[in-house]
Design a protein around this motif. Sequence first.
Motif, mmCIF file in Angstrom:
data_model
loop_
_atom_site.group_PDB
_atom_site.id
_atom_site.type_symbol
_atom_site.label_atom_id
_atom_site.label_comp_id
_atom_site.label_asym_id
_atom_site.label_seq_id
_atom_site.Cartn_x
_atom_site.Cartn_y
_atom_site.Cartn_z
ATOM 1 N N ALA A 74 0.831 -1.201 0.000
ATOM 2 C CA ALA A 74 0.000 0.000 0.000
ATOM 3 C C ALA A 74 0.863 1.246 0.000
ATOM 4 N N SER A 75 1.943 1.252 0.780
ATOM 5 C CA SER A 75 2.787 2.446 0.809
ATOM 6 C C SER A 75 3.498 2.641 -0.517
ATOM 7 N N ALA A 76 3.982 1.561 -1.138
ATOM 8 C CA ALA A 76 4.654 1.688 -2.434
ATOM 9 C C ALA A 76 3.677 2.158 -3.495
ATOM 10 N N ALA A 77 2.491 1.554 -3.526
ATOM 11 C CA ALA A 77 1.483 1.947 -4.514
ATOM 12 C C ALA A 77 1.016 3.368 -4.248
ATOM 13 N N GLY A 78 0.886 3.725 -2.971
ATOM 14 C CA GLY A 78 0.444 5.071 -2.625
ATOM 15 C C GLY A 78 1.456 6.116 -3.053
ATOM 16 N N ARG A 79 2.732 5.857 -2.793
ATOM 17 C CA ARG A 79 3.761 6.818 -3.195
ATOM 18 C C ARG A 79 3.850 6.908 -4.701
ATOM 19 N N ALA A 80 3.747 5.733 -5.382
ATOM 20 C CA ALA A 80 3.861 5.739 -6.840
ATOM 21 C C ALA A 80 2.675 6.457 -7.471
ATOM 22 N N ALA A 81 1.489 6.293 -6.926
ATOM 23 C CA ALA A 81 0.290 6.843 -7.548
ATOM 24 C C ALA A 81 0.082 8.312 -7.217
ATOM 25 N N SER A 82 0.293 8.701 -5.970
ATOM 26 C CA SER A 82 -0.073 10.073 -5.624
ATOM 27 C C SER A 82 0.947 10.773 -4.751
ATOM 28 N N GLY A 83 2.063 10.180 -4.482
ATOM 29 C CA GLY A 83 3.084 10.824 -3.684
ATOM 30 C C GLY A 83 2.718 10.947 -2.220
ATOM 31 N N LEU A 84 1.929 10.011 -1.673
ATOM 32 C CA LEU A 84 1.561 10.057 -0.259
ATOM 33 C C LEU A 84 2.770 9.771 0.619
ATOM 34 N N SER A 85 2.761 10.344 1.790
ATOM 35 C CA SER A 85 3.851 10.095 2.726
ATOM 36 C C SER A 85 3.636 8.757 3.428
ATOM 37 N N ARG A 86 4.652 8.304 4.115
ATOM 38 C CA ARG A 86 4.580 7.039 4.842
ATOM 39 C C ARG A 86 3.504 7.096 5.927
ATOM 40 N N GLU A 87 3.374 8.263 6.603
ATOM 41 C CA GLU A 87 2.365 8.410 7.661
ATOM 42 C C GLU A 87 0.957 8.357 7.080
ATOM 43 N N ASP A 88 0.774 9.029 5.923
ATOM 44 C CA ASP A 88 -0.550 8.988 5.280
ATOM 45 C C ASP A 88 -0.905 7.564 4.879
ATOM 46 N N THR A 89 0.067 6.884 4.314
ATOM 47 C CA THR A 89 -0.165 5.504 3.888
ATOM 48 C C THR A 89 -0.469 4.627 5.093
#
Length: 179
Positions: A74-89
Motif C-alpha cells: 500500500a505504501s509503495a502503490a500510494g507513493r507511486a500513484a499520488s506521492g503520499l507520505s509514509r504516515e498517510d499511507t
Amino acid sequence: MNRADAPVAGWYPDPGQRTRLRWWDGSDWSDHRRVGPRPADLLEPGEDPAAKRSWSTAAAAPAPGREVDITSAASAAGRAASGLSREDTSAIVAEVRRATRRELDRATSRLAEQAGSLRTQLEPMIQDYGRRFLRWARRAAVIAIVVYVLYVVATAQLQTSLFDWLGEQVDKVIDPDGS
C-alpha cells in the motif's frame, strides 16, 4: 528450449488466449490466469507517464500463491500513484484494517444469527421426522410379528395334517382291509 533459455517466472500473454495473462513458473505454464492489460498498458514505460504507472502496478502483481505485505504494498502503490507520505499511507492502511475488522465482525454476527434461525427451524423438523420414523418402525415391527405368528401357525397346521396323512397311508399299507 533448454532451461537456461527459458524466460523468468512471471505473467506473460496466454498462448491460448492472447487477451489474458498466464503465469509462467520458469519451466512451464501454470493454471493461473488473469485479465490482460489494457492496450494503453502495453506501451513502453517511457512513452506515457500514465501508461508507465499502470504498467508498473501490473508488473508488480504477486505470483500466484505468494502472500504480499499489505503495508509495504500500500505504501509503495500510494507513493507511486499520488506521492503520499509514509504516515498517510499508514493511516490509510490502519483505516482499511479497522473497516475490514468491522465488516468481519458484522458478517460473523449475521452468520451467527442465521445459524440460530436455522437451528430453530430445523429442531422441530427433526423431531417431527423422528416421531414419524418411530411410528413407522412400530408399525413395521407389529406387521413382522403378525407375519411370523401366521407362519408358525401355518407350519404347525401343515405338519399335523402331513402327519395325519402319513399315518393313514401307513395304516393302509399295514392293514389293507381296514379291519
